[in-house]
Design a protein around this motif. Structure first.
Motif, PDB file in Angstrom:
ATOM      1  N   CYS A 307       0.947  -1.240  -0.066  1.00 47.13           N
ATOM      2  CA  CYS A 307      -0.094  -0.040   0.102  1.00 47.13           C
ATOM      3  C   CYS A 307       0.926   1.302  -0.020  1.00 47.13           C
ATOM      4  O   CYS A 307       0.425   2.310   0.375  1.00 47.13           O
ATOM      5  N   VAL A 311      -0.464   2.741   5.649  1.00 51.75           N
ATOM      6  CA  VAL A 311      -2.086   2.127   5.638  1.00 51.75           C
ATOM      7  C   VAL A 311      -2.749   3.517   6.395  1.00 51.75           C
ATOM      8  O   VAL A 311      -4.028   3.297   6.626  1.00 51.75           O
ATOM      9  N   LYS A 314      -6.047   4.641   5.401  1.00 52.50           N
ATOM     10  CA  LYS A 314      -6.780   3.852   4.088  1.00 52.50           C
ATOM     11  C   LYS A 314      -7.468   2.756   4.944  1.00 52.50           C
ATOM     12  O   LYS A 314      -7.592   2.381   6.032  1.00 52.50           O
ATOM     13  N   ALA A 382      -7.136  -1.580  -0.655  1.00 56.23           N
ATOM     14  CA  ALA A 382      -6.409  -2.781  -0.942  1.00 56.23           C
ATOM     15  C   ALA A 382      -7.303  -3.986  -0.319  1.00 56.23           C
ATOM     16  O   ALA A 382      -8.223  -3.867   0.301  1.00 56.23           O
TER      17      ALA A 382
END
Length: 442
Positions: A307, A311, A314, A382
């Motif tokens: 990623c 992250v 996220k 993701a």
């Protein structure tokens, strides 16, 4: 024959049910009144394919029943199996045998006539002798023998493993005990299943040695996978190449996020503790345990790296939470390390598992629980596959691509082909294989 099965956990319930399917009369005993009441209503407390139907058939046939009354179950039984839990003891990793020894004492008080007491639980070397001592101390007049019959059941395939095993291991001390065990397993003789009779201590050690060896194979291929990523070769090709060697074999050579479950973690710890106790250290297994623990944490780092090394802020969609498919078992699952690490790094986790969510909710906090794989992927930055459930093997990649913020998948079980994912327009990370990115258009 008449059988009493003490303990209705995974091993006890599967073994008792399968013995009843062999035609024996089996009474399963448990101290938990809610569990017994549920079983009497036909409610199965664990997920194991085919078990519910097998229980129902044998209950209706009058061969299988459930009770809290250990005396009623043991009185007149030809064989009494101890199938209670032996969890790792905190601090030293040794098996906690308190439930085994408590069961032995209660069995002693309930026995009537010759009884073969069989340890089905996974127990360290010497446990059978201690069970024998406890029974003799409790009932000096008792007519009994102690045997060991370790289980080799894979969660998700336990009924097949019991009905068509590679082998049956029996630690027995006399021909009388061996004959009872032969009769119990007589249907397997039709399939020419090898039945290995050994000393008590040998049978106890076989179980631990087998699980430790399999854990070692998993850990070996996982380390090879790390090397494969560095030198840009495919670990699956390497595994196939070495697995075709009859001395090695192909099973348990599937790279992934590390082993978990009810057996390998606690059994490797217990075997190491036994080695230390007898001043015969098992340094290979000590290393296996250490590598496996670190690997689970490293898998979260792999997702974070995919990623863009962060992250924070996220959302990561996680597919699969149980340690393997076809079970609801969360014990020592890699997800228990991966999900909290992602959260600590600032990620929101949306998760789905076909059977594991009820158990996962007890162990994981602040997770967005989803109804299916596509619900989990909706709006995520993701997608990570942690468990190889069959329904994840044929996901609609076009649909996934429209749901994800970016077409990024981290497959910790290698269930997709890199070329397929590249063609579908995904950036695809897997284990022990080169990363692929979407083909440039034009």
């Amino acid at each position: 024959m008449r059988v009493a099965m003490i303990g209705t956990g995974y091993v006890g319930l599967v073994s008792g049910t399968c013995f009843s399917e062999f035609g024996h009369t089996v009474i399963c005993v448990d101290k938990n009144p809610d569990r017994i009441s549920a079983l009497q209503r036909g409610e199965i407390p664990i997920f194991e394919p085919g078990l519910e139907d097998l229980v129902d058939r044998n209950v209706k046939a009058g061969r299988l029943s459930f009770t809290q009354d250990i005396k009623a179950a043991v009185d007149g039984a030809d064989a009494v199996f101890i199938a209670v839990g032996t969890p790792s003891r905190r601090g030293d990793g040794e098996a906690d045998l308190s439930y085994v020894y408590a069961a032995a004492k209660e069995i002693a008080q309930a026995m009537n006539g010759f009884t073969l007491v069989v340890t089905k639980s996974t127990v360290p070397v010497g446990t059978g002798r201690e069970v024998e001592r406890i029974i003799r101390e409790t009932r000096p007049d008792a007519d009994f023998e102690v045997a060991s019959n370790p289980e080799f059941l894979r969660e998700g395939a336990a009924i097949e493993d019991f009905m068509r095993p590679d082998r049956v291991v029996c630690g027995a001390q006399s021909e009388r005990s061996r004959e009872i065990l032969r009769n119990l397993y007589r249907p397997l003789y039709l399939n020419e299943t090898p039945i290995l009779f050994t000393e008590l201590e040998t049978a106890e050690l076989i179980k631990y040695a087998a699980n430790a060896f399999l854990a070692m194979k998993i850990t070996f291929i996982n380390e090879v996978a790390d090397l494969c990523e560095r030198v840009k070769v495919n670990v699956q090709d390497v595994a196939r190449g070495i697995g075709l060697d009859g001395r090695i074999g192909s099973k348990f050579l599937h790279a992934g996020p590390g082993y978990g479950g009810s057996c390998f973690p606690k059994d490797t710890l217990a075997l190491v503790a036994t080695g230390r106790k007898y001043q015969a250290p098992l340094r290979i297994i000590e290393t296996v345990i250490d590598i496996n623990d670190r690997r689970k944490r490293h898998m979260a780092d792999k997702i974070i790296g995919a990623c863009g090394d962060s992250v924070a802020g996220k959302t990561v969609a996680v597919l699969g939470l149980t340690f393997k498919p076809e079970t609801d078992d969360m014990r020592d699952s890699p997800s228990l390390d991966i999900v909290p690490t992602l959260q600590a790094a600032g990620a929101t986790v949306r998760a789905y598992d076909p059977e594991g969510i009820p158990e996962a909710k007890k162990l994981l906090k602040d997770v967005v629980w989803c109804s299916d794989a596509y619900d989990a992927a909706n709006g995520a930055d993701a997608l990570a596959i942690l468990t190889e459930w069959n329904q994840f093997r044929a996901l609609d990649l076009r649909r996934l691509k429209t749901l994800l913020k970016q077409p990024l998948m981290v497959d910790l079980r290698n269930i997709y082909k890199p070329a397929e994912m590249q063609q579908a327009g995904f950036t695809y990370h897997s284990i022990g294989r080169p990363v692929v990115a979407p083909k440039a258009s034009g």
